[in-house]
Design a protein around this motif. Structure first.
Motif, short mmCIF file in Angstrom:
data_model
loop_
_atom_site.label_atom_id
_atom_site.label_comp_id
_atom_site.label_asym_id
_atom_site.label_seq_id
_atom_site.Cartn_x
_atom_site.Cartn_y
_atom_site.Cartn_z
N SER A 137 46.25 53.93 38.42
CA SER A 137 47.05 53.56 37.27
C SER A 137 46.34 52.13 36.57
CB SER A 137 48.84 53.43 37.47
OG SER A 137 48.67 52.05 37.90
N TRP A 138 46.43 52.13 34.80
CA TRP A 138 46.08 50.92 34.51
C TRP A 138 46.68 49.95 35.05
CZ3 TRP A 138 41.26 50.40 31.95
CH2 TRP A 138 41.21 51.84 31.54
N LYS A 139 47.95 49.83 35.60
CA LYS A 139 48.55 48.94 36.75
C LYS A 139 47.72 48.43 37.52
CE LYS A 139 52.18 45.46 35.93
NZ LYS A 139 51.41 44.53 34.69
N LEU A 140 47.80 49.44 38.41
CA LEU A 140 47.13 49.43 39.47
C LEU A 140 45.56 48.48 39.24
CD1 LEU A 140 47.38 49.30 42.83
CD2 LEU A 140 46.37 51.88 42.20
N ILE A 141 44.78 48.84 39.08
CA ILE A 141 43.44 48.16 38.75
C ILE A 141 44.14 47.25 37.95
CG2 ILE A 141 42.02 47.84 37.11
CD1 ILE A 141 41.73 50.91 36.31
N GLN A 142 45.22 46.34 37.11
CA GLN A 142 45.24 44.92 36.86
C GLN A 142 45.44 44.31 37.73
OE1 GLN A 142 48.19 44.14 33.92
NE2 GLN A 142 47.47 42.37 32.90
N GLU A 143 46.32 45.25 38.88
CA GLU A 143 46.93 44.25 39.76
C GLU A 143 45.89 43.81 41.13
OE1 GLU A 143 49.87 46.12 41.44
OE2 GLU A 143 51.16 45.94 39.85
N ILE A 144 44.85 44.67 41.25
CA ILE A 144 44.01 44.84 42.81
C ILE A 144 42.80 43.96 42.14
CG2 ILE A 144 41.74 46.24 43.53
CD1 ILE A 144 43.53 47.99 43.75
N ILE A 145 42.82 43.85 40.57
CA ILE A 145 41.44 42.75 40.55
C ILE A 145 41.92 41.39 40.09
CG2 ILE A 145 39.91 41.79 38.73
CD1 ILE A 145 39.65 45.27 38.07
N ASN A 146 42.90 41.02 39.31
CA ASN A 146 43.70 40.16 39.62
C ASN A 146 44.29 39.38 41.40
OD1 ASN A 146 43.38 40.09 37.36
ND2 ASN A 146 46.06 40.61 36.48
N SER A 147 44.97 40.50 41.74
CA SER A 147 45.63 39.49 42.85
C SER A 147 44.67 39.49 43.81
CB SER A 147 46.89 40.71 43.28
OG SER A 147 46.79 40.04 44.68
N TYR A 148 43.49 40.64 44.47
CA TYR A 148 42.42 40.43 45.82
C TYR A 148 41.21 39.74 45.05
CZ TYR A 148 45.64 44.41 47.36
OH TYR A 148 46.65 44.86 47.88
N PHE B 223 34.62 35.90 40.05
CA PHE B 223 35.19 37.37 38.81
C PHE B 223 36.39 37.24 37.89
CE2 PHE B 223 35.07 38.47 43.83
CZ PHE B 223 34.07 39.86 43.88
N ARG B 224 37.02 38.15 37.22
CA ARG B 224 37.82 37.01 35.96
C ARG B 224 38.85 38.12 36.42
NH1 ARG B 224 38.44 39.73 31.20
NH2 ARG B 224 36.95 41.36 31.01
N LYS B 225 40.17 37.25 35.68
CA LYS B 225 41.65 38.15 35.40
C LYS B 225 41.14 38.86 34.64
CE LYS B 225 44.55 35.22 37.53
NZ LYS B 225 45.68 34.95 37.81
N LEU B 226 42.05 40.05 34.38
CA LEU B 226 42.87 40.91 33.38
C LEU B 226 43.92 40.69 33.04
CD1 LEU B 226 41.05 44.54 34.52
CD2 LEU B 226 40.45 42.62 32.85
N SER B 227 44.09 40.36 31.18
CA SER B 227 44.94 40.09 30.73
C SER B 227 45.79 41.21 30.39
CB SER B 227 45.15 38.91 30.08
OG SER B 227 44.44 40.40 29.14
N ASP B 228 47.25 41.46 30.42
CA ASP B 228 48.23 42.65 29.62
C ASP B 228 47.00 43.44 28.55
OD1 ASP B 228 49.51 42.29 31.41
OD2 ASP B 228 51.31 41.62 30.14
#
Length: 456
Positions: free
Chosen positions: A265-276, A431-436
């Motif tokens: 999901s888009w939410k999962l993409i965001q969580e993995i990129i931001n957290s991991y 890397f860079r974070k992805l915001s909402d």
């Protein structure tokens, strides 16, 4: 023809579904219906996508033509069959005596064998395809399920013929020390544990059988099955216009459905990129490199004496490198990547506990020791990341001051010390974070890409 001559292919008159509207017999994917085993309503004529069992067009409940949707009638026709039951005992022996097969492949295959193998038609009444070579089989074609898996062998033969090494292919298919590995989804398990080995055994040529199969569960998208026609999912050409390649590689490998179905999901993409990627890996790497660059003139500091904590971390580096290698060799790719992420978390905790920003003022030698060990973690991470995110790995190795020739990069480099005095380059965030808001922009961009493709 070799199988035919060896008695593994026979002809038989059979009844087949025929669509009066489309004026054609309905083999395999041309017919849909309810699976007789699990009740899935949209099973295909050769296999159920839900339970994975091999089917025949006549075994479907409430069958319908996949083209026009009308109910077929039954007509007689002649076809040629591969005698799978004749090979059942040898296939069972292969599966039971192969310790390398993963649990899902072994269990599904043994269940299919328990239910009993049936002869499998290898010819079709299609007007296209490879002409069937058997006597009396004019106007018949060979169906893809058989010649597709044999392509594993013929492709290797062709490859070496083009290189002028006509006999070299035998090292890959006749040498008993060769290990062949197949990366597939679980719906393809029977073709690689039953049908393909059966064809190889029946040939009598001594071909090596599959050593193991890396068979994943299903990857869903927002709880639904991927479907290009319905626009469910993100396709590779679209993905490359949305985010850097390494971001997709990392997310897909971190969510690889190795033991159970995974919901993408888009939410999962965001969580993995931001957290991991960013908070764990990127944060630790950037903290380490910027501190050394600012406080030690960009050179790896000379360490002092190691305390027990320092020794423990150095041991963890070596153990992680060994464990990641072992996981990769057993095709647990997701867990191998997560182990590297865990090492970066060890590094972050180590920095927090050691507080080099305070020690640099109070005891510069202790700060130097801490940063010497921290950069050894960074080096190990940089090398281990190469199979997963090669562009980011090389970028990081260059930041570490290496003129990298990726062809010469070796796994052992992960535990090769960066010596004191080694000069690093000015660090930049990896890397860079992805915001909402970024996620919403990516969704809009995807819509625009699809509109453009439609207009083309």
């Amino acid at each position: 023809m070799e199988l035919y001559k060896r008695g593994y292919i026979f002809e038989q008159e059979v009844e087949m579904p025929y669509c009066n509207h489309c004026k054609m017999f309905l083999p395999d994917r041309f017919i849909r219906g309810k699976c007789p085993y699990c009740g899935f309503e949209d099973a295909k004529g050769d296999q159920c996508d839900n339970c994975g069992r091999l089917l025949t067009p006549l075994s479907l409940i409430n069958p319908r033509c996949a083209i026009c949707g009308s109910r077929p009638v039954i007509k007689k026709t002649k076809h040629w069959f591969f005698d799978l039951p004749k090979l059942a005992d040898k296939i069972k022996e292969y599966i039971e005596n192969n310790p390398n097969l993963p649990a899902n492949a072994r269990n599904m295959s043994l269940q299919i064998l328990k239910e009993g193998l049936k002869p499998r038609s290898i010819t079709r009444d299609n007007k296209w395809g490879i002409p069937a070579p058997f006597p009396g089989a004019e106007n018949k074609t060979i169906y893809v399920w058989m010649e597709a898996v044999l392509g594993y062998i013929s492709a290797v033969i062709e490859y070496f013929k083009k290189r002028g090494e006509d006999e070299k292919w035998k090292e890959f298919w006749l040498d008993k020390d060769t290990k062949s590995v197949y990366f597939i989804g679980k719906d393809n398990i029977p073709f690689h544990t039953i049908i393909f080995p059966a064809l190889l055994i029946a040939s009598g040529k001594g071909y090596i059988l599959p050593w193991t199969i890396s068979s994943t569960e299903y990857l869903l998208f927002e709880e639904q099955k991927f479907s290009k026609s319905r626009g469910i999912g993100i396709w590779i050409d679209e993905a490359l216009e949305l985010l850097p390649t390494d971001y997709w590689r990392f997310v897909l490998l971190a969510t690889r459905p190795e033991t159970k179905d995974t919901n993408f999901s888009w939410k999962l993409i965001q969580e993995i990129i931001n957290s991991y990627m960013n908070d764990a890996l990127g944060n630790f790497i950037h903290r380490t490199l910027t501190f050394i660059y600012k406080n030690f003139n960009g050179k790896v500091p000379e360490p002092g004496e190691f305390d027990e904590y320092d020794k423990k971390v150095l041991k963890t580096i070596r153990e992680t490198v060994k464990e990641v290698a072992s996981l990769l060799e057993s095709f647990r790719i997701k867990f191998a990547l997560l182990k590297i992420v865990d090492l970066s978390r060890v590094g972050n905790k180590y920095l927090n506990d050691k507080e080099p920003w305070r020690m640099i003022k109070e005891n510069s030698l202790k700060a130097a020791t801490t940063m010497y060990i921290a950069i050894q973690i960074v080096k190990a991470i940089a090398v281990m990341l190469y199979p997963f995110v090669p562009e980011s790995s090389l970028k990081l190795l260059r930041m570490l001051g290496y003129n990298v020739d990726e062809r010469k990069l070796k796994w052992e480099d992960a535990i090769t010390e960066i010596p004191p005095g080694h000069k690093i380059n000015k660090p930049k965030p990896l890397f860079r974070k992805l915001s909402d808001e970024d996620i919403e922009q990516l969704k809009k961009k995807l819509e625009e890409i699809r509109k453009t493709k439609f207009l083309r």
